[in-house]
Design a protein around this motif. Structure first.
Motif, PDB file in Angstrom:
ATOM      1  N   ARG A  54       0.827  -1.201   0.000  1.00  0.00           N
ATOM      2  CA  ARG A  54       0.000   0.000   0.000  1.00  0.00           C
ATOM      3  C   ARG A  54       0.861   1.251   0.000  1.00  0.00           C
ATOM      4  O   ARG A  54       1.847   1.343   0.727  1.00  0.00           O
ATOM      5  CB  ARG A  54      -0.907  -0.029   1.230  1.00  0.00           C
ATOM      6  N   LYS A  55       0.481   2.230  -0.808  1.00  0.00           N
ATOM      7  CA  LYS A  55       1.240   3.464  -0.944  1.00  0.00           C
ATOM      8  C   LYS A  55       0.316   4.664  -0.779  1.00  0.00           C
ATOM      9  O   LYS A  55      -0.837   4.627  -1.193  1.00  0.00           O
ATOM     10  CB  LYS A  55       1.922   3.522  -2.313  1.00  0.00           C
ATOM     11  N   VAL A  56       0.862   5.729  -0.187  1.00  0.00           N
ATOM     12  CA  VAL A  56       0.144   6.990  -0.043  1.00  0.00           C
ATOM     13  C   VAL A  56       0.980   8.080  -0.703  1.00  0.00           C
ATOM     14  O   VAL A  56       2.204   8.110  -0.552  1.00  0.00           O
ATOM     15  CB  VAL A  56      -0.115   7.337   1.439  1.00  0.00           C
ATOM     16  N   ASP A  75       5.484   4.171   1.471  1.00  0.00           N
ATOM     17  CA  ASP A  75       4.879   2.888   1.819  1.00  0.00           C
ATOM     18  C   ASP A  75       5.170   2.642   3.298  1.00  0.00           C
ATOM     19  O   ASP A  75       5.514   3.577   4.022  1.00  0.00           O
ATOM     20  CB  ASP A  75       5.376   1.749   0.917  1.00  0.00           C
ATOM     21  N   ASN A  76       5.047   1.430   3.766  1.00  0.00           N
ATOM     22  CA  ASN A  76       5.265   1.178   5.191  1.00  0.00           C
ATOM     23  C   ASN A  76       6.732   1.250   5.576  1.00  0.00           C
ATOM     24  O   ASN A  76       7.057   1.294   6.763  1.00  0.00           O
ATOM     25  CB  ASN A  76       4.704  -0.195   5.582  1.00  0.00           C
ATOM     26  N   PHE A  77       7.623   1.270   4.569  1.00  0.00           N
ATOM     27  CA  PHE A  77       9.047   1.198   4.837  1.00  0.00           C
ATOM     28  C   PHE A  77       9.799   2.494   4.576  1.00  0.00           C
ATOM     29  O   PHE A  77      10.689   2.857   5.330  1.00  0.00           O
ATOM     30  CB  PHE A  77       9.685   0.088   3.984  1.00  0.00           C
ATOM     31  N   ARG A 162       6.743  11.061  13.272  1.00  0.00           N
ATOM     32  CA  ARG A 162       7.793  10.794  14.259  1.00  0.00           C
ATOM     33  C   ARG A 162       7.708   9.349  14.748  1.00  0.00           C
ATOM     34  O   ARG A 162       8.739   8.657  14.860  1.00  0.00           O
ATOM     35  CB  ARG A 162       7.684  11.765  15.441  1.00  0.00           C
ATOM     36  N   ASP A 163       6.501   8.872  15.009  1.00  0.00           N
ATOM     37  CA  ASP A 163       6.335   7.481  15.432  1.00  0.00           C
ATOM     38  C   ASP A 163       6.798   6.514  14.345  1.00  0.00           C
ATOM     39  O   ASP A 163       7.369   5.455  14.639  1.00  0.00           O
ATOM     40  CB  ASP A 163       4.875   7.201  15.776  1.00  0.00           C
ATOM     41  N   TRP A 164       6.537   6.874  13.081  1.00  0.00           N
ATOM     42  CA  TRP A 164       6.948   6.032  11.950  1.00  0.00           C
ATOM     43  C   TRP A 164       8.469   5.892  11.905  1.00  0.00           C
ATOM     44  O   TRP A 164       9.001   4.802  11.675  1.00  0.00           O
ATOM     45  CB  TRP A 164       6.409   6.634  10.658  1.00  0.00           C
ATOM     46  N   PHE A 165       9.183   6.995  12.121  1.00  0.00           N
ATOM     47  CA  PHE A 165      10.645   6.921  12.163  1.00  0.00           C
ATOM     48  C   PHE A 165      11.122   6.042  13.307  1.00  0.00           C
ATOM     49  O   PHE A 165      12.044   5.241  13.140  1.00  0.00           O
ATOM     50  CB  PHE A 165      11.238   8.327  12.316  1.00  0.00           C
ATOM     51  N   ILE A 166      10.508   6.171  14.463  1.00  0.00           N
ATOM     52  CA  ILE A 166      10.903   5.371  15.614  1.00  0.00           C
ATOM     53  C   ILE A 166      10.682   3.888  15.346  1.00  0.00           C
ATOM     54  O   ILE A 166      11.462   3.035  15.791  1.00  0.00           O
ATOM     55  CB  ILE A 166      10.122   5.825  16.870  1.00  0.00           C
ATOM     56  N   ARG A 167       9.633   3.562  14.570  1.00  0.00           N
ATOM     57  CA  ARG A 167       9.342   2.167  14.224  1.00  0.00           C
ATOM     58  C   ARG A 167      10.266   1.632  13.144  1.00  0.00           C
ATOM     59  O   ARG A 167      10.261   0.441  12.855  1.00  0.00           O
ATOM     60  CB  ARG A 167       7.894   2.045  13.736  1.00  0.00           C
ATOM     61  N   PHE A 221      -3.661   9.448   6.974  1.00  0.00           N
ATOM     62  CA  PHE A 221      -4.419   8.246   7.349  1.00  0.00           C
ATOM     63  C   PHE A 221      -3.719   7.441   8.438  1.00  0.00           C
ATOM     64  O   PHE A 221      -4.089   6.299   8.696  1.00  0.00           O
ATOM     65  CB  PHE A 221      -4.646   7.365   6.127  1.00  0.00           C
ATOM     66  N   GLY A 222      -2.703   8.002   9.072  1.00  0.00           N
ATOM     67  CA  GLY A 222      -1.944   7.297  10.096  1.00  0.00           C
ATOM     68  C   GLY A 222      -0.601   6.836   9.562  1.00  0.00           C
ATOM     69  O   GLY A 222      -0.271   7.027   8.386  1.00  0.00           O
ATOM     70  N   ASN A 223       0.197   6.208  10.418  1.00  0.00           N
ATOM     71  CA  ASN A 223       1.547   5.822   9.985  1.00  0.00           C
ATOM     72  C   ASN A 223       1.672   4.369   9.570  1.00  0.00           C
ATOM     73  O   ASN A 223       2.635   3.995   8.917  1.00  0.00           O
ATOM     74  CB  ASN A 223       2.573   6.158  11.074  1.00  0.00           C
TER      75      ASN A 223
END
Length: 247
Positions: A54-56, A75-77, A162-167, A221-223
């Motif tokens: 999935r891509k945004v 994407d998620n990565f 920021r949460d996405w980077f931490i993940r 739409f969220g991270n």
């Protein structure tokens, strides 16, 4: 109890909203601004990485001024700038967006454009090209999903990033890194997080943060992009040094 369960007792959210205290960050400047994302929180992606699942798409539009229109895909990565236009109009932005949607087989509703200035008419232009291309035009000033914590949707998107980077999320491009690390936040008197305004941000950078604005739009739409139609894609990583290794 709700704030403790959601953010933890050691979080700034809990300290400010519940305990009536101050944020714990030691990086606050004299005006009370705190870096949103620091250099050591950012992982850089290799230049040959491909988008998965999935891509945004985030679009920060501009007209004929100093700003530049940027298209950032995530994407998620990882995330990167995939297109740039130095002189734009509603029609040129719409046409390029339409071509990108087709090329990457995007869901048009997951194409997010800032609905300010030139962007206000881009959605209408895209629908004139193809009436099925119902992209998402947003107003950064809209209420956040969690109005107790964030001043507006812009602040929420920035903290989702920021949460996405931490993940373990990664970006490509030194200029996008420079844009992102220029963003700051502040806790208002009511305890809500607000992001530095655009004029101050432009002064910090010496230019408009086009790449950063488009990047943060991808978090509307969220991270986590895992749970909407790509169940067979592996999305878990082991460490930040092994972003694409499955657990």
């Amino acid at each position: 109890e709700r704030m403790e369960a959601k953010y933890g007792r050691d979080s700034d959210e809990f300290k400010i909203r519940i305990m009536g205290g101050f944020p714990s960050s030691e990086q606050m400047d004299s005006a009370g601004w705190i870096p949103l994302i620091t250099d050591n929180q950012i992982t850089m992606a290799p230049d040959n990485i491909k988008f998965i699942g999935r891509k945004v798409l985030g679009i920060d539009p501009s007209g004929e001024g100093d700003d530049t229109t940027r298209w950032v895909m995530r994407d998620n990565f990882h995330a990167r700038v995939i297109a740039t236009e130095t002189t734009s109009s509603e029609k040129t932005i719409a046409r390029k967006t339409y071509d990108i949607i087709k090329e990457f087989e995007l869901d048009p509703t997951e194409v997010v454009i800032d609905n300010f200035g030139v962007g206000a008419n881009v959605k209408a232009e895209i629908l004139l090209i193809d009436h099925t291309m119902n992209v998402t035009a947003v107003n950064w000033g809209d209420d956040a999903d969690d109005p107790d914590v964030y001043l507006n949707k812009r602040a929420q998107c920035c903290f989702e990033a920021r949460d996405w980077f931490i993940r373990g999320g990664a970006i490509f491009g030194d200029e996008m890194r420079r844009d992102i690390t220029a963003y700051q936040y502040q806790n208002s008197i009511s305890g809500k997080k607000k992001i530095i305004d655009k004029p101050r941000l432009k002064n910090r950078l010496g230019r408009s943060p086009d790449r950063g604005d488009a990047f943060f739009l991808t978090f509307y739409f969220g991270n986590d992009l895992t749970n909407r139609g790509f169940s067979n894609v592996v999305v878990n990583q082991t460490t930040t040094k092994d972003l694409y290794g499955a657990i």
